[in-house]
Design a protein around this motif. Structure first.
Motif, short mmCIF file in Angstrom:
data_model
loop_
_atom_site.label_atom_id
_atom_site.label_comp_id
_atom_site.label_asym_id
_atom_site.label_seq_id
_atom_site.Cartn_x
_atom_site.Cartn_y
_atom_site.Cartn_z
N SER A 44 0.26 9.29 -5.62
CA SER A 44 0.57 10.67 -5.26
C SER A 44 1.48 11.31 -6.30
O SER A 44 1.30 12.49 -6.66
CB SER A 44 1.25 10.72 -3.89
OG SER A 44 0.38 10.20 -2.89
N GLY A 101 4.34 9.83 -1.32
CA GLY A 101 3.22 9.54 -0.43
C GLY A 101 3.37 10.15 0.95
O GLY A 101 2.39 10.25 1.69
N THR A 134 0.53 4.09 -2.73
CA THR A 134 0.28 5.48 -2.32
C THR A 134 1.30 6.43 -2.92
O THR A 134 0.95 7.52 -3.41
CB THR A 134 0.31 5.58 -0.78
OG1 THR A 134 -0.67 4.70 -0.24
CG2 THR A 134 0.03 7.00 -0.33
N ARG A 163 0.83 -1.21 0.00
CA ARG A 163 0.00 0.00 0.00
C ARG A 163 0.86 1.27 0.00
O ARG A 163 0.47 2.28 -0.58
CB ARG A 163 -0.95 -0.01 1.20
CG ARG A 163 -0.27 -0.09 2.54
CD ARG A 163 -1.29 -0.25 3.66
NE ARG A 163 -0.70 -0.29 4.97
CZ ARG A 163 -0.21 -1.39 5.54
NH1 ARG A 163 -0.25 -2.54 4.85
NH2 ARG A 163 0.32 -1.36 6.74
N ASN A 164 2.02 1.22 0.65
CA ASN A 164 2.89 2.40 0.65
C ASN A 164 3.40 2.71 -0.76
O ASN A 164 3.46 3.86 -1.18
CB ASN A 164 4.06 2.20 1.59
CG ASN A 164 3.63 2.17 3.05
OD1 ASN A 164 2.63 2.77 3.42
ND2 ASN A 164 4.38 1.47 3.87
#
Length: 362
Positions: free
Chosen positions: A163, A211, A159, A155-156
């Motif tokens: 972004s 992110g 993200t 997920r990082n």
């Protein structure tokens, strides 16, 4: 009694009685071959049609992917050529940053090419599977579950990527911009989909994940403000000081290269602080983005020379600021108190030793 040879009519009976399957096996083999030929003949048309459909789907997907990617590449190259041509003009050199435009367009082109390839090849793969009459429902369900698991684990990374995509599309900052990203401040030297590189004031390179950026302060977009505070003695002629500072700003706005960096005349805003001995005159000017620091240094230089030539004395920095700015000296002892009247009294208090208290002897 006599022995007689068996007759020829009894031979077939003995052969059948012995259990031999020669004629029966041949008939079965013939029947199987006939059935296989009939099955191949019945399905040959379907196989040929499916094969041609699969080949046609693959060819169309490959050609369409190549055409779209080449179109995007040519569009990006055209944008870069336009930016490079505009940079060579007088006004375009100030407003267009070719390296910033190039990196931004390359990043957008990379995203568009990746999205186009994924959509085209994914659609072609699903179409081929449907031609082969494979049930896509379990496959799509499994792919959805795997996608959710991978997305949750990374997920990082997702993200950071999203972004970066929105940051580039919205043009929040680019190469050459001076930004305050919260976690670091500096000049942008590279913009990526996952990380952004900043060059700090001391030369350090900061790698910032997109992110993790919660706010962006871009100091290079629109315009900047150069602010200078001039400390003048309270007994000087303030109207004359205003005139001298204004003349120095006008002379600076006509000189090279400050006439391009100053977008508005230098303004004397008035007094920002008034004390017993000094007054602070605030000077401001609107400049090109990212040029405020250089304009402030040059403006201080010119104001100092202009005031000296006019005989207007600058005030010394207050004692409190000097004490706060000076490093602590362990051997300095107790600092003398500040005295607004005669400075010699403060010096005498600082140098005269304090006698020790006398104890009453009984």
């Amino acid at each position: 009694m006599y022995w007689s040879a068996p007759s020829a009519a009894a031979a077939p009976l003995r052969t059948a009685a012995s259990g031999s399957t020669g004629p029966t096996s041949l008939d079965e083999a013939t029947q199987k071959a006939t059935n296989a030929a009939d099955w191949i003949q019945a399905n040959w048309g379907t196989w040929l049609t499916s094969g041609l459909q699969i080949i046609l789907i693959i060819v169309i997907a490959v050609v369409l992917r190549h055409v779209i990617r080449r179109t995007i590449t040519k569009l990006i190259e055209r944008m870069n050529r336009t930016a490079a041509a505009a940079q060579h003009t007088a006004l375009g050199g100030l407003l267009v940053n070719a390296e910033r435009r190039r990196q931004r367009s390359e990043a957008i082109g990379s995203v568009l090419r990746s999205v186009a390839s994924f959509v085209i090849m994914g659609t072609a793969a699903l179409t081929v599977l449907s031609v082969l009459q494979i049930n896509l429902a379990p496959l799509l369900a499994s792919a959805g579950v795997a996608g959710v698991a991978i997305g949750f684990g990374a997920r990082n990374l997702v993200t950071d990527f999203l972004s970066g995509v929105f940051m580039i599309l919205e043009d929040q900052y680019g190469v050459g911009d001076e930004i305050d990203a919260g976690v670091a401040t500096g000049t942008v030297i590279e913009v990526g989909l996952r990380v952004t590189k900043l060059r700090g004031a001391n030369g350090a390179i900061w790698y910032i994940r997109n992110g993790e950026v919660k706010r962006i302060g871009n100091l290079s977009q629109g315009w900047s403000t150069a602010s200078v505070d001039v400390l003048v003695s309270a007994d000087q002629d303030l109207e004359r000081a205003r005139t001298v500072i204004t003349d120095a700003g006008e002379a600076m706005s006509k000189a090279e290269p400050w006439n391009e960096q100053l977008w508005e005349p230098v303004q004397v805003l008035g007094l920002s602080e008034v004390s017993l001995d000094t007054v602070t005159v605030s000077v401001s000017a609107k400049t090109m983005p990212g040029k405020a620091a250089g304009v402030e240094r040059e403006l201080r230089w010119r104001i100092k020379h202009a005031l000296d030539a006019a005989g207007i004395h600058l005030a010394p920095r207050p004692v409190e600021e000097e004490d706060e700015a000076a490093p602590a000296d362990p051997s300095a002892g107790i600092a003398a108190p500040s005295v607004l009247g005669n400075p010699s009294s403060a010096q005498s208090q600082a140098t005269t030793p304090i006698p020790p208290p006398q104890l009453d002897k009984q």
